[in-house]
Design an enzyme around this catalytic site. Structure first.
Site, PDB file in Angstrom:
ATOM      1  N   ARG A 233       5.191  -5.496  15.075  1.00 55.97           N
ATOM      2  CA  ARG A 233       5.185  -3.907  15.070  1.00 55.97           C
ATOM      3  C   ARG A 233       4.358  -3.081  15.883  1.00 55.97           C
ATOM      4  O   ARG A 233       4.355  -1.935  16.295  1.00 55.97           O
ATOM      5  CB  ARG A 233       4.852  -3.254  13.539  1.00 55.97           C
ATOM      6  CG  ARG A 233       5.253  -3.907  12.532  1.00 55.97           C
ATOM      7  CD  ARG A 233       5.245  -2.855  11.017  1.00 55.97           C
ATOM      8  NE  ARG A 233       5.228  -1.739  11.517  1.00 55.97           N
ATOM      9  CZ  ARG A 233       4.378  -0.793  10.619  1.00 55.97           C
ATOM     10  NH1 ARG A 233       3.835  -0.998   9.699  1.00 55.97           N
ATOM     11  NH2 ARG A 233       4.230   0.167  11.071  1.00 55.97           N
TER      12      ARG A 233
ATOM     13  N   ASP B 281      -8.274   2.859  13.917  1.00 56.12           N
ATOM     14  CA  ASP B 281      -7.210   1.925  14.507  1.00 56.12           C
ATOM     15  C   ASP B 281      -8.752   0.173  15.404  1.00 56.12           C
ATOM     16  O   ASP B 281      -7.400  -0.645  15.168  1.00 56.12           O
ATOM     17  CB  ASP B 281      -5.657   2.004  15.209  1.00 56.12           C
ATOM     18  CG  ASP B 281      -5.354   2.998  14.709  1.00 56.12           C
ATOM     19  OD1 ASP B 281      -5.340   3.052  13.174  1.00 56.12           O
ATOM     20  OD2 ASP B 281      -4.595   3.572  15.086  1.00 56.12           O
TER      21      ASP B 281
ATOM     22  N   LYS C  74       2.314   2.047  21.076  1.00 58.04           N
ATOM     23  CA  LYS C  74       3.221   2.701  19.921  1.00 58.04           C
ATOM     24  C   LYS C  74       3.253   3.686  19.350  1.00 58.04           C
ATOM     25  O   LYS C  74       3.750   4.519  20.022  1.00 58.04           O
ATOM     26  CB  LYS C  74       2.614   1.841  19.278  1.00 58.04           C
ATOM     27  CG  LYS C  74       3.166   2.102  17.937  1.00 58.04           C
ATOM     28  CD  LYS C  74       3.308   0.698  16.747  1.00 58.04           C
ATOM     29  CE  LYS C  74       1.472   1.467  16.174  1.00 58.04           C
ATOM     30  NZ  LYS C  74       1.969   2.315  14.788  1.00 58.04           N
ATOM     31  N   ASN C  75       1.722   4.498  19.340  1.00 59.95           N
ATOM     32  CA  ASN C  75       1.483   6.053  18.682  1.00 59.95           C
ATOM     33  C   ASN C  75       1.418   7.319  19.413  1.00 59.95           C
ATOM     34  O   ASN C  75       1.347   8.500  19.069  1.00 59.95           O
ATOM     35  CB  ASN C  75       0.208   6.228  18.291  1.00 59.95           C
ATOM     36  CG  ASN C  75      -0.235   4.553  16.900  1.00 59.95           C
ATOM     37  OD1 ASN C  75       1.133   4.242  16.242  1.00 59.95           O
ATOM     38  ND2 ASN C  75      -0.354   4.248  16.367  1.00 59.95           N
TER      39      ASN C  75
ATOM     40  N   CYS D 251       1.033   3.520   1.099  1.00 64.41           N
ATOM     41  CA  CYS D 251       0.925   2.737   1.725  1.00 64.41           C
ATOM     42  C   CYS D 251      -0.025   1.727   1.879  1.00 64.41           C
ATOM     43  O   CYS D 251      -1.577   1.729   1.361  1.00 64.41           O
ATOM     44  CB  CYS D 251       0.993   3.261   3.163  1.00 64.41           C
ATOM     45  SG  CYS D 251       0.583   2.515   5.145  1.00 64.41           S
TER      46      CYS D 251
ATOM     47  N   ARG E  12      -1.930   7.695   2.297  1.00 69.15           N
ATOM     48  CA  ARG E  12      -0.895   8.669   3.054  1.00 69.15           C
ATOM     49  C   ARG E  12       0.273  10.000   2.631  1.00 69.15           C
ATOM     50  O   ARG E  12       0.694   9.464   3.751  1.00 69.15           O
ATOM     51  CB  ARG E  12      -0.290   7.457   4.301  1.00 69.15           C
ATOM     52  CG  ARG E  12      -1.892   6.810   4.639  1.00 69.15           C
ATOM     53  CD  ARG E  12      -1.630   6.057   5.449  1.00 69.15           C
ATOM     54  NE  ARG E  12      -0.677   6.008   6.949  1.00 69.15           N
ATOM     55  CZ  ARG E  12      -0.636   4.967   7.835  1.00 69.15           C
ATOM     56  NH1 ARG E  12      -0.066   4.310   8.068  1.00 69.15           N
ATOM     57  NH2 ARG E  12      -0.649   6.065   9.095  1.00 69.15           N
TER      58      ARG E  12
HETATM   59  N1  EPU Z   1      -3.773  13.270   5.973  1.00 65.54           N
HETATM   60  C1  EPU Z   1      -3.591  14.127   3.796  1.00 65.54           C
HETATM   61  N2  EPU Z   1      -2.440  15.033   4.528  1.00 65.54           N
HETATM   62  C2  EPU Z   1      -1.304  15.008   5.430  1.00 65.54           C
HETATM   63  C3  EPU Z   1      -1.333  13.734   6.237  1.00 65.54           C
HETATM   64  C4  EPU Z   1      -2.815  13.039   6.281  1.00 65.54           C
HETATM   65  O1  EPU Z   1      -3.860  14.034   3.304  1.00 65.54           O
HETATM   66  O2  EPU Z   1      -0.567  15.537   5.583  1.00 65.54           O
HETATM   67  C5  EPU Z   1      -4.932  12.199   5.592  1.00 65.54           C
HETATM   68  C6  EPU Z   1      -4.309  10.672   4.809  1.00 65.54           C
HETATM   69  O3  EPU Z   1      -3.951  10.272   4.033  1.00 65.54           O
HETATM   70  C7  EPU Z   1      -5.703   9.989   6.183  1.00 65.54           C
HETATM   71  C8  EPU Z   1      -5.421  11.639   7.172  1.00 65.54           C
HETATM   72  O4  EPU Z   1      -5.395  12.553   6.522  1.00 65.54           O
HETATM   73  O5  EPU Z   1      -6.310  10.595   4.981  1.00 65.54           O
HETATM   74  C9  EPU Z   1      -5.553  11.244   8.753  1.00 65.54           C
HETATM   75  O6  EPU Z   1      -4.292  10.954   8.465  1.00 65.54           O
HETATM   76  P1  EPU Z   1      -3.413  11.058  10.381  1.00 65.54           P
HETATM   77  O7  EPU Z   1      -2.519  11.560   9.526  1.00 65.54           O
HETATM   78  O8  EPU Z   1      -4.940  10.965  10.829  1.00 65.54           O
HETATM   79  O9  EPU Z   1      -2.727   9.587  10.574  1.00 65.54           O
HETATM   80  P2  EPU Z   1      -0.631   9.135  10.761  1.00 65.54           P
HETATM   81  O10 EPU Z   1      -1.014  10.493  12.102  1.00 65.54           O
HETATM   82  O11 EPU Z   1      -0.562   8.821   9.213  1.00 65.54           O
HETATM   83  C10 EPU Z   1      -1.775   7.843  12.792  1.00 65.54           C
HETATM   84  C11 EPU Z   1      -1.240   6.784  13.106  1.00 65.54           C
HETATM   85  C12 EPU Z   1      -2.663   5.306  12.475  1.00 65.54           C
HETATM   86  C13 EPU Z   1      -3.852   5.845  13.423  1.00 65.54           C
HETATM   87  C14 EPU Z   1      -3.908   7.516  12.616  1.00 65.54           C
HETATM   88  C15 EPU Z   1      -5.814   7.738  11.726  1.00 65.54           C
HETATM   89  C16 EPU Z   1       1.014   6.961  13.976  1.00 65.54           C
HETATM   90  C17 EPU Z   1       2.502   6.798  14.529  1.00 65.54           C
HETATM   91  N3  EPU Z   1       0.072   6.784  13.137  1.00 65.54           N
HETATM   92  O12 EPU Z   1      -1.322   7.750  11.741  1.00 65.54           O
HETATM   93  O13 EPU Z   1      -1.763   4.606  13.364  1.00 65.54           O
HETATM   94  O14 EPU Z   1      -4.778   5.030  12.496  1.00 65.54           O
HETATM   95  O15 EPU Z   1      -3.008   8.262  12.524  1.00 65.54           O
HETATM   96  O16 EPU Z   1      -5.444   7.511  13.510  1.00 65.54           O
HETATM   97  O17 EPU Z   1       0.170   7.606  15.113  1.00 65.54           O
HETATM   98  C18 EPU Z   1      -1.511   1.794  13.354  1.00 65.54           C
HETATM   99  O18 EPU Z   1      -1.581   1.934  14.757  1.00 65.54           O
HETATM  100  O19 EPU Z   1      -1.597   1.384  12.902  1.00 65.54           O
HETATM  101  C19 EPU Z   1      -2.110   3.184  12.614  1.00 65.54           C
HETATM  102  C20 EPU Z   1      -1.705   3.344  11.379  1.00 65.54           C
END
Ligand code: EPU
Length: 422
Positions: A400, A308, A22-23, A117, A122
């Site tokens: 999802r 995850d 998915k990701n 969320c 996030r």
């Molecule tokens: N963060 C910030 N600022 C930003 C972006 C992120 O502070 O601009 C922080 C977040 O709040 C968090 C950390 O950085 O504490 C890491 O978050 P990241 O941005 O890596 O998460 P994401 O990209 O929103 C993806 C996956 C998640 C997975 C995380 C971590 C997708 C669509 N989602 O989320 O997947 O947990 O990376 O590996 O790729 C899931 O599949 O259940 C899921 C939540």
């Protein structure tokens, strides 16, 4: 609202096919907006989030056709809107992934700002700062991110990400491939899904070096072409089925996957006493009827243990011999499953970002619900090992991220069915 009704106690056995990730599929679908030709994407999982992304692309004018082999043909040549509306973004945060491609290709984007969320606040500040460094002008107005590229398009820049962010890296990468000049992204995410996106962009003609390391170097090109690409296997789905085998004392072979994608998880499963054997595209876990041993886990960006898989390992520890500590360092509020598991008899104490879990010989069925995808999956795992019947409510979270979850578990011998209910 549908729920899953599970009667626990069956030792799982057999083989299960792993779906596309998915990701990885989500950013790859978003990246099709960058293409001047037709894209053909294979191994897309049949999931709600994928449908939502296709719907989002559809409302921008993207044409989608499904082929006989279930691959999807995507034609972005008639895009007429650069808006990601609130109604879709609120159902899927990953909609933010269209921001980079829209800005790079069309010079404008309006994307509803995702809210908080269930697993943490996030923010997307790093995505926005990256685009600003490339010269974009960004305002947040009426709940929307309104972004505009400078005259002549985005410009290459040196970008250091304060925190490792998966979708942030992906968004900036997609913006950089059509920018003028060279972009360097430091402290980039190294997740396999980022590498998969980079490989797809390279297949489209992008110039990217360093995928899989913490420094990505992108030389902007004039345009990207159509290409054919196959999404990589879902490492989290793989890990979830392996833990299911582990907690039920069973033996399960996951097929169409890749052991190199989840080394940290396989390591922990071996530490828990599982016998793991692997081939190029399969992983077998045999627990030989034994209870797992508790393990200590600390989540962190790839290649460390993935957040995850954290909830699933809380369940593993909850039925293991001994006490294990689970530390969550990626998200600030990702232990919502703990209290539901306690209702099933688990011994879990959460303090801050740490859960101390003492294994019990058994859990007991109960009605439960969860507020996010992986937490819901962990409740299914707990239900599979519990005595009696468990109703896992709010399974739209599971839909999802897990394709045909009840069929796949039934195939492995679980007593699980979907029931409609209020
Ligand atoms: N963060 C910030 N600022 C930003 C972006 C992120 O502070 O601009 C922080 C977040 O709040 C968090 C950390 O950085 O504490 C890491 O978050 P990241 O941005 O890596 O998460 P994401 O990209 O929103 C993806 C996956 C998640 C997975 C995380 C971590 C997708 C669509 N989602 O989320 O997947 O947990 O990376 O590996 O790729 C899931 O599949 O259940 C899921 C939540």
């Amino acid at each position: 609202m549908d729920k899953l009704r599970i009667v626990g106690g069956n030792r799982l056995g057999g083989e299960v096919r792993i779906s596309g990730a998915k990701n990885s599929a989500l950013p790859i679908l978003a990246s099709t907006l960058l293409s001047s030709g037709v894209m053909r994407i294979g191994n897309l999982p049949h999931l709600h989030d994928i449908t939502t992304m296709l719907e989002l692309l559809g409302c921008m004018g993207v044409e989608v056709a499904i082929n006989e082999d279930m691959s999807v043909e995507i034609d972005c040549r008639n895009v007429h809107s650069q808006v990601a509306p609130y109604d879709l973004v609120r159902t899927m945060r990953a909609s933010i992934l269209v921001l980079g491609p829209l800005l790079a290709r069309y010079g404008v984007a309006e994307v509803s700002l995702p809210g908080g969320c269930a697993i943490g606040s996030r923010p997307v500040d790093l995505h926005l700062r990256g685009m600003e460094a490339m010269g974009a002008h960004i305002d947040v107005v009426d709940g929307y991110i309104k972004a505009r590229a400078p005259e002549g398009g985005l410009k290459g820049a040196n970008i250091f990400l304060d925190t490792v962010t998966v979708t942030g890296t992906e968004n900036i990468l997609m913006a950089a491939v059509l920018a003028k000049g060279t972009t360097v992204i430091e402290n980039a995410a190294r997740e396999p899904e980022v590498v998969d996106l980079a490989n797809c962009l390279i297949a489209m003609g992008a110039k990217i070096r360093g995928a899989g390391t913490d420094t990505l170097v992108v030389e902007g090109v004039e345009q990207l072409n159509g290409a054919e690409f196959r999404v990589l296997p879902d490492r989290i789905e793989t890990g979830t089925y392996l833990v299911a085998a582990g907690v039920t004392g069973g033996c399960v072979k996951t097929k169409d996957t890749d052991p190199l994608l989840l080394e940290a998880v396989l390591h922990k499963l071996e530490e828990a006493g599982a016998v793991i054997t692997t081939g190029d595209d399969w992983i077998k876990l045999d627990m030989e009827g034994r209870r797992p041993k508790a393990v200590n886990v600390r989540t962190a960006p790839h290649p460390a243990f993935p957040t995850d898989m954290q909830a699933q390992f809380v369940v593993l520890n909850a039925v293991a011999e001994g006490t294990g500590t689970v530390i969550e360092t990626v998200f600030e509020n990702r232990f919502m499953h703990a209290q539901e598991l306690v209702r099933m008899g688990a011994d879990i104490h959460v303090e801050g970002n740490t859960a101390v879990v003492t294994g019990k010989e058994g859990l007991t069925g109960a009605p439960v619900m969860a507020t996010d995808l992986r937490a819901s999956a962990s409740l299914v795992l707990a239900a599979l090992v519990a005595t009696g019947s468990t109703d896992v409510n709010r399974i739209y979270h599971i839909d999802r991220g897990y394709e045909c979850i009840e069929e796949k578990f039934q195939q492995l011998g679980a007593n699980i069915r979907r029931v409609s209910g209020r």
